[in-house]
Design a protein around this motif. Structure first.
Motif, short mmCIF file in Angstrom:
data_model
loop_
_atom_site.label_atom_id
_atom_site.label_comp_id
_atom_site.label_asym_id
_atom_site.label_seq_id
_atom_site.Cartn_x
_atom_site.Cartn_y
_atom_site.Cartn_z
N SER A 94 0.77 -1.27 -0.46
CA SER A 94 -0.27 0.02 -0.10
C SER A 94 0.96 0.87 -0.53
N SER B 258 -10.00 2.78 -6.95
CA SER B 258 -11.16 3.60 -8.34
C SER B 258 -10.87 3.91 -9.24
N GLU C 199 -11.15 6.67 -1.62
CA GLU C 199 -10.16 5.63 -0.78
C GLU C 199 -10.34 3.87 -1.13
N GLU C 200 -11.11 3.57 -1.85
CA GLU C 200 -11.00 2.45 -2.46
C GLU C 200 -10.17 2.02 -3.60
N ASN D 31 -20.62 9.89 -3.17
CA ASN D 31 -19.37 8.48 -3.45
C ASN D 31 -18.28 9.30 -3.60
N GLN E 234 -15.27 8.05 -1.12
CA GLN E 234 -15.21 6.54 -1.66
C GLN E 234 -14.57 5.75 -2.45
N LYS E 235 -15.04 6.46 -3.48
CA LYS E 235 -14.33 5.80 -4.70
C LYS E 235 -12.68 6.33 -5.14
#
Length: 536
Positions: free
Chosen positions: A19, A93, A90-91, A84, A87-88
């Motif tokens: 990471s 994408s 953080e994940e 979102n 969230q996008k």
């Protein structure tokens, strides 16, 4: 430790290492991939919307294309929403989001916000063309359509004395505006800008400067802070401000010229006396404090009074924004200046009314003396705030409707408080004259006795005069009720923006105490001067 535990620990460390490497090498990853993936909105025209072919276009997609061009890679746009977008990110994408994201301390805890900010939004008013409005204060007391639940409704109503007509949704509020039930619709200026691109709103505009402005920032993953990717994006945005590209793209999408972009363009082109750019990276790689979002600075980023103010906030939680925020400090100092001007006008006006009224009554001129005494009694017995309301909203409303003239709030306040305090001064002078008559036969025989012995009357009436004048100093805060930008108005505006009511109310109390103390000291000096010159 068992074999399974060792394996699990190894996997955790490996994932953490991967990471960290991914974050550190995000720019390398993008270049190897040959594509930059950017999240933009598709439901917020003209900043992000769908064209007739379903493609994402708008102000922010244009910025994404500029970044891809600067990095020499292809671009892939991904539609995101307010719900979102983080969230996008953080994940993983998307590599970057450019989606009308306000730059706040809370969001900086979950994402890396790129500095400098690239745009800003605020509160504005959608109004029909031709309305004679140039400042928010021109709207006090007028009906304004607003949407229920908007966070800016209350502070805007308090700050500018707006008569808000609340509706359940933006659609109903805009319909009410079209029906003429209000003079304008209060809402986010970027949303209004989107409406103005539609033909149905061709006869409308935003004639006022935006209020409660909040900067927007691009965002990348939280663990990408301090990486080459963050620095590259930061340099790109800084270059846009210097070149004026952001203003060019703004014009491309028919947006109203942004004061934020104009100021940023001037700031990022400014040079020091030595000829170097003011907004150049420091040895630690950071931008100077003058070129950053003031809302997120810490005590380690600044010096002087700003450092002290931020340090107090960080150590004690006391948010003394006037110590470290230039805008709040200038707003408060302007309010202080207006208050001092109002104090001077009221002190001079009340003394003038007191002297002139007392002389007129003491002269015992038929009709005139009785009329002046009657007016003084009415002015003395009527609450000053009521007088201000009657003159400003009552008489002023009739005059506006009949002749189109507007009353100046400063002048109305000075007039009403001068009459109120002046009426008390009239009776103080008359009582002093009566006292002098009882003890001085020569005084009683002189014609126009009060006028000829005014210094002696002032000396006798000194105590009541000072008490009245101190009260009128404290009463100047009533000017905030009609939108005069004095101390109370400035302080409540700061509280509306910052939420630091506990601090600002105490600052306000101390400031008024010092003003009153100054007035008392000045009149004390005057009294001693009168005694020395034998006027007692």
């Amino acid at each position: 430790m068992g074999l399974r535990s060792i394996a699990a620990l190894f996997l955790i460390l490996l994932c953490g290492l991967s990471s960290g490497e991914a974050a550190a090498d995000r720019l390398d990853l993008i270049r190897k991939r040959g594509t930059l993936i950017v999240g933009v909105k598709g439901d917020y025209p003209p900043f992000g919307m769908l064209d007739i072919d379903g493609g994402l276009v708008g102000f922010e997609p244009d910025l994404a294309w500029e970044i891809a061009k600067a990095l020499d890679v292809q671009l892939q746009l991904v539609g995101v929403t307010s719900a979102n977008r983080l969230q996008k990110l953080e994940e993983g994408s998307v590599d970057l989001i450019i989606a009308t994201l306000g730059d706040t301390a809370q969001r900086r805890r979950i994402a890396t916000i790129i500095e400098p900010n690239y745009y800003a939004s605020g509160v504005n008013l959608l109004m029909p063309h031709g309305k004679p409005v140039s400042d928010w204060t021109d709207l006090r007391g007028q009906k304004i359509c607003a949407t229920q639940g908007a966070l800016f409704n209350r502070p805007m109503a308090q700050r500018y004395l707006l008569d808000l007509q609340l509706f359940n949704g933006t659609r109903d509020a805009k319909l009410a505006l079209r029906d003429g039930r209000c003079v304008g619709w209060l809402y986010d200026d970027t949303a209004i800008a989107g409406d103005l691109t539609r033909q149905e709103w061709a006869g409308y505009g935003m004639p006022l400067p935006s209020s409660m402005v909040s900067p927007w920032g691009m965002a990348i993953a939280l663990d990408a802070r301090g990486t080459a990717f963050e620095r590259a994006l930061s340099d790109i945005v800084a270059g846009w401000h210097r070149s004026g590209l952001l203003m060019e793209i703004e014009r491309r999408w028919n947006l109203k010229p942004s004061a934020f972009l104009f100021d940023a363009h001037e700031l990022w082109r400014r040079r020091t006396p030595g000829g170097k750019l003011l907004c150049a990276r420091q040895p630690d790689g950071e931008w100077p404090a003058e070129c950053r979002n003031k809302a997120i600075l810490t005590s380690t980023d600044v010096g002087g009074l700003q450092r002290i103010g931020l340090l107090v906030k960080e150590q004690t939680g006391l948010n003394v924004t006037i110590a470290y925020d230039d805008y709040d400090r200038s707003h408060f100092l302007h309010g202080l200046l207006v208050t001092l001007e109002l104090v001077a006008l009221c002190l001079a006006g009340s003394l003038l009314v007191g002297v002139a009224g007392a002389v007129a009554i003491d002269a015992r001129v038929p009709l005139l003396s009785r009329a002046v005494k009657g007016l003084a009694t009415v002015a003395r017995m009527t609450p000053p705030l009521l007088q201000i309301y009657v003159v400003f909203f009552g008489i002023g409303g009739v005059v506006v409707q009949t002749y189109g003239w507007t009353f100046d709030g400063m002048a109305v306040t000075a007039l009403c408080l001068s009459l109120y305090a002046g009426a008390a001064n009239i009776f103080a002078f008359l009582e002093a004259a009566a006292h002098l008559r009882e003890g001085d036969a020569a005084f009683r025989l002189r014609p126009s006795s009060l006028r000829s012995s005014l210094p002696a009357a002032v000396r006798v009436a000194y105590g009541p005069l000072v008490a009245t004048l101190v009260n009128v100093v404290k009463a100047t805060g009533m000017a905030s009720a009609i939108g005069v930008p004095e101390l109370i108005s400035a302080s409540t505006a700061i509280v509306a923006d910052q939420g630091n009511a506990d601090v600002m109310m105490n600052v306000l109390m101390v400031t008024y105490f010092l003003i009153v103390l100054l007035v008392v000291r000045l009149f004390g000096m005057l009294e001693r001067r009168m005694v020395r010159h034998g006027t007692a």
